[in-house]
Design a protein around this motif. Structure first.
Motif, PDB file in Angstrom:
ATOM      1  N   PHE A 181    -105.840 -91.297 -17.242  1.00 17.44           N
ATOM      2  CA  PHE A 181    -106.938 -90.082 -17.399  1.00 17.44           C
ATOM      3  C   PHE A 181    -106.211 -88.935 -16.446  1.00 17.44           C
ATOM      4  N   ALA A 182    -106.689 -87.762 -17.099  1.00 18.77           N
ATOM      5  CA  ALA A 182    -106.366 -86.464 -16.951  1.00 18.77           C
ATOM      6  C   ALA A 182    -107.563 -85.754 -16.512  1.00 18.77           C
ATOM      7  N   PRO A 183    -108.353 -85.740 -15.694  1.00 20.59           N
ATOM      8  CA  PRO A 183    -109.452 -85.141 -15.322  1.00 20.59           C
ATOM      9  C   PRO A 183    -109.313 -83.510 -14.830  1.00 20.59           C
ATOM     10  N   ARG A 184    -110.259 -82.682 -15.227  1.00 17.39           N
ATOM     11  CA  ARG A 184    -109.888 -81.193 -14.885  1.00 17.39           C
ATOM     12  C   ARG A 184    -110.492 -80.695 -13.683  1.00 17.39           C
ATOM     13  N   THR A 185    -111.620 -81.648 -13.141  1.00 15.91           N
ATOM     14  CA  THR A 185    -112.354 -81.301 -12.007  1.00 15.91           C
ATOM     15  C   THR A 185    -112.160 -82.644 -11.265  1.00 15.91           C
ATOM     16  N   VAL A 186    -112.632 -81.994  -9.610  1.00 19.78           N
ATOM     17  CA  VAL A 186    -112.825 -83.112  -8.784  1.00 19.78           C
ATOM     18  C   VAL A 186    -113.739 -83.907  -8.898  1.00 19.78           C
ATOM     19  N   ASP A 187    -114.893 -83.556  -9.283  1.00 19.35           N
ATOM     20  CA  ASP A 187    -116.022 -84.402  -9.837  1.00 19.35           C
ATOM     21  C   ASP A 187    -115.932 -85.496 -10.820  1.00 19.35           C
ATOM     22  N   GLU A 188    -115.035 -84.901 -11.801  1.00 18.36           N
ATOM     23  CA  GLU A 188    -114.487 -86.024 -12.800  1.00 18.36           C
ATOM     24  C   GLU A 188    -113.601 -87.144 -11.942  1.00 18.36           C
ATOM     25  N   VAL A 189    -112.705 -86.634 -11.108  1.00 15.03           N
ATOM     26  CA  VAL A 189    -112.073 -87.689 -10.364  1.00 15.03           C
ATOM     27  C   VAL A 189    -112.959 -88.763  -9.568  1.00 15.03           C
ATOM     28  N   LEU A 190    -113.968 -88.000  -8.959  1.00 18.64           N
ATOM     29  CA  LEU A 190    -114.817 -88.794  -8.112  1.00 18.64           C
ATOM     30  C   LEU A 190    -115.557 -89.859  -9.029  1.00 18.64           C
ATOM     31  N   GLU A 191    -115.990 -89.301 -10.103  1.00 21.57           N
ATOM     32  CA  GLU A 191    -116.618 -90.441 -11.141  1.00 21.57           C
ATOM     33  C   GLU A 191    -115.521 -91.430 -11.377  1.00 21.57           C
ATOM     34  N   LEU A 192    -114.489 -91.191 -11.939  1.00 23.80           N
ATOM     35  CA  LEU A 192    -113.554 -92.200 -11.855  1.00 23.80           C
ATOM     36  C   LEU A 192    -113.149 -93.285 -10.905  1.00 23.80           C
ATOM     37  N   LEU A 193    -113.147 -92.545  -9.807  1.00 20.30           N
ATOM     38  CA  LEU A 193    -113.013 -93.320  -8.666  1.00 20.30           C
ATOM     39  C   LEU A 193    -114.192 -94.563  -7.996  1.00 20.30           C
ATOM     40  N   ALA A 194    -115.067 -93.876  -8.495  1.00 20.64           N
ATOM     41  CA  ALA A 194    -116.288 -94.575  -8.383  1.00 20.64           C
ATOM     42  C   ALA A 194    -116.528 -95.801  -9.268  1.00 20.64           C
ATOM     43  N   ARG A 195    -116.156 -95.372 -10.617  1.00 25.21           N
ATOM     44  CA  ARG A 195    -116.260 -96.375 -11.574  1.00 25.21           C
ATOM     45  C   ARG A 195    -114.904 -97.654 -11.427  1.00 25.21           C
ATOM     46  N   TYR A 196    -114.005 -97.011 -11.131  1.00 21.30           N
ATOM     47  CA  TYR A 196    -112.687 -98.040 -10.947  1.00 21.30           C
ATOM     48  C   TYR A 196    -112.228 -98.852  -9.566  1.00 21.30           C
ATOM     49  N   GLY A 197    -112.860 -97.918  -8.659  1.00 23.42           N
ATOM     50  CA  GLY A 197    -112.799 -98.591  -7.041  1.00 23.42           C
ATOM     51  C   GLY A 197    -111.022 -98.588  -7.031  1.00 23.42           C
ATOM     52  N   GLU A 198    -110.862 -99.732  -6.307  1.00 25.28           N
ATOM     53  CA  GLU A 198    -109.446-100.227  -5.703  1.00 25.28           C
ATOM     54  C   GLU A 198    -108.773-100.053  -6.963  1.00 25.28           C
ATOM     55  N   ASP A 199    -109.126-100.440  -8.309  1.00 23.58           N
ATOM     56  CA  ASP A 199    -107.856-100.592  -9.372  1.00 23.58           C
ATOM     57  C   ASP A 199    -107.476 -99.245  -9.891  1.00 23.58           C
ATOM     58  N   ALA A 200    -107.903 -98.166  -9.082  1.00 17.38           N
ATOM     59  CA  ALA A 200    -107.478 -96.754  -9.567  1.00 17.38           C
ATOM     60  C   ALA A 200    -106.564 -96.222  -8.632  1.00 17.38           C
ATOM     61  N   ARG A 201    -105.809 -95.527  -8.975  1.00 12.23           N
ATOM     62  CA  ARG A 201    -105.011 -94.783  -8.100  1.00 12.23           C
ATOM     63  C   ARG A 201    -104.890 -93.307  -8.535  1.00 12.23           C
ATOM     64  N   ILE A 202    -104.785 -92.255  -7.702  1.00  8.76           N
ATOM     65  CA  ILE A 202    -104.580 -90.627  -7.967  1.00  8.76           C
ATOM     66  C   ILE A 202    -103.071 -90.672  -8.026  1.00  8.76           C
ATOM     67  N   LEU A 203    -102.741 -89.972  -9.097  1.00 14.07           N
ATOM     68  CA  LEU A 203    -101.379 -89.469  -9.363  1.00 14.07           C
ATOM     69  C   LEU A 203    -101.432 -88.042  -8.997  1.00 14.07           C
ATOM     70  N   ALA A 204    -100.531 -87.665  -7.983  1.00 13.85           N
ATOM     71  CA  ALA A 204    -100.281 -86.400  -7.440  1.00 13.85           C
ATOM     72  C   ALA A 204     -98.770 -85.862  -7.998  1.00 13.85           C
ATOM     73  N   GLY A 205     -97.802 -85.740  -7.033  1.00 11.72           N
ATOM     74  CA  GLY A 205     -96.490 -85.416  -7.637  1.00 11.72           C
ATOM     75  C   GLY A 205     -95.833 -86.646  -8.181  1.00 11.72           C
ATOM     76  N   GLY A 206     -96.384 -87.728  -7.745  1.00 13.82           N
ATOM     77  CA  GLY A 206     -95.956 -88.989  -8.311  1.00 13.82           C
ATOM     78  C   GLY A 206     -94.393 -89.354  -7.685  1.00 13.82           C
ATOM     79  N   GLN A 207     -94.030 -88.683  -6.566  1.00 13.56           N
ATOM     80  CA  GLN A 207     -92.683 -89.090  -6.243  1.00 13.56           C
ATOM     81  C   GLN A 207     -92.658 -90.068  -5.069  1.00 13.56           C
ATOM     82  N   SER A 208     -93.832 -90.923  -4.758  1.00  9.81           N
ATOM     83  CA  SER A 208     -93.977 -91.973  -4.166  1.00  9.81           C
ATOM     84  C   SER A 208     -94.590 -93.192  -5.085  1.00  9.81           C
ATOM     85  N   LEU A 209     -95.522 -92.575  -5.695  1.00  7.72           N
ATOM     86  CA  LEU A 209     -96.411 -93.596  -6.529  1.00  7.72           C
ATOM     87  C   LEU A 209     -95.583 -94.026  -7.858  1.00  7.72           C
TER      88      LEU A 209
END
Ligand SMILES: Cc1cc2nc3c(=O)[nH]c(=O)nc-3n(C[C@H](O)[C@H](O)[C@H](O)COP(=O)(O)OP(=O)(O)OC[C@H]3O[C@@H](n4cnc5c(N)ncnc54)[C@H](O)[C@@H]3O)c2cc1C
Length: 297
Positions: free
Chosen positions: A9-37
């Motif tokens: 997913f490539a959301p454009r707002t923090v609210d969209e991120v929060l919706e996705l996190l609420a929907r998928y919980g522990e199965d979801a991970r945020i991708l920032a720089g990706g240098q560790s993940l």
């Protein structure tokens, strides 16, 4: 190795991120720089089913001065901090940490928010920012909560950020002048994680005594810590060889390193003392107006 399959997913707002996190919980991970993940996913240490790429969210980028604080978006890259005249002038300890993190490729992609959220015991940002009374904003569906950095990281790779929350901002106060800071790290090879690291931030009074002093230790325990006993003995005093010797001994006692492939407990304790000396001297020189380049040990 290839990562396990995931939905992107490539959301454009923090609210969209929060919706996705609420929907998928522990199965979801945020991708920032990706240098560790991404390396963890390639090694299948991490196998998120849903990947939320936050790089398209403009409100999380860059940094600014707000009153007497530096306020950085979670997506602020290491390289931006390393090259900033505002940071060099006001918070050289952050310039040191940014310049000493990894290599130029990682610095161009890796983010401040990702480094703090990842909470690697040998990470440079957690250690350096701990000397600065740093606060972070964590945003969830109920709003924003502000947490002190020393509360954020609770164990190795473990923070207070809930599965339905994200780190959105990092806020660092400027010290009262005359002040200076420095972060020094010992690494086995250039661009590697720290074997040990020490940050020192000082404010001086009119007599040149330490009006305020903070000493932070990185890679010297499961989480970065402050060397409180060393700070206490330095508080209100001018640096002298005897005082620094005693502070160095206290830093070594307060460090809680564990043995790993980077070194033994005794070796890391010894390093803690040496790095403290170097960081303190550089911080004091900077507080006295001397230009000190980032120390590559
Ligand atoms: C070759 C190499 C050398 C390196 N050397 C060093 C080094 O010397 N010192 C050092 O400190 N680091 C080093 N790193 C790590 C680098 O600094 C990473 O940038 C950093 O650890 C993670 O930041 P990121 O933005 O890449 O996060 P990502 O890899 O994208 O994410 C890391 C973790 O944090 C979570 N996350 C990311 N952003 C947020 C957010 N805003 N809110 C909540 N959770 C979030 C992710 O879900 C993931 O679990 C190195 C990396 C590599 C590949």
């Amino acid at each position: 190795m290839y990562p396990a399959e995931f939905e992107y997913f490539a959301p454009r707002t923090v609210d969209e991120v929060l919706e996705l996190l609420a929907r998928y919980g522990e199965d979801a991970r945020i991708l920032a720089g990706g240098q560790s993940l991404i390396p963890m996913m390639k090694l299948r240490i991490a196998t998120p089913r849903y990947l939320i790429d936050v790089n398209g969210i403009d409100s999380l980028t860059g940094f600014r001065q707000s009153g007497d604080r530096l306020v950085c978006g979670a997506l602020c890259r290491h390289a931006e901090i390393a090259e900033s005249p505002l940071v060099r002038e006001n918070l050289p300890i952050m310039m040191d940490a940014a310049k000493l993190t990894a290599d130029v490729q990682v610095r161009n992609r890796g983010t401040l928010g990702g480094s703090l959220a990842h909470a690697d015991p040998a990470g440079d940002w957690p250690a350096a920012l701990l000397a600065l009374d740093t606060e972070v904003n964590i945003t969830g569906r109920d709003g924003v909560r502000t947490v002190r950095l020393d509360e954020l990281i609770v164990d190795a790779y473990t923070t207070l950020i809930g599965p339905d929350e994200m780190l959105t901002e990092v806020s660092v106060p400027f010290s009262r002048r005359p002040c200076g800071g420095a972060y020094v790290k010992f690494e086995k090879r250039a661009g590697d994680f720290a074997v040990a690291s020490v940050g020192v931030q000082l404010e001086l009074d009119e007599g040149g005594r330490c009006r305020k002093v903070a000493v932070s230790l990185g890679a010297l325990g499961a989480v970065p810590t402050r060397a409180r006993q060393a700070e206490e003995i330095l508080q209100g005093k001018a640096a002298s060889p005897d005082l620094l010797r005693e502070a160095e001994r206290l830093v070594q006692n307060e460090a809680q390193p564990f043995e790993d492939t980077r070194g033994s407990v005794d070796y890391k304790r010894h390093l803690a003392g040496v790095l403290f000396r170097r960081a303190f001297t550089a911080a004091l020189d900077r507080a006295r107006g001397k230009e000190v380049k980032t120390l590559h040990v």
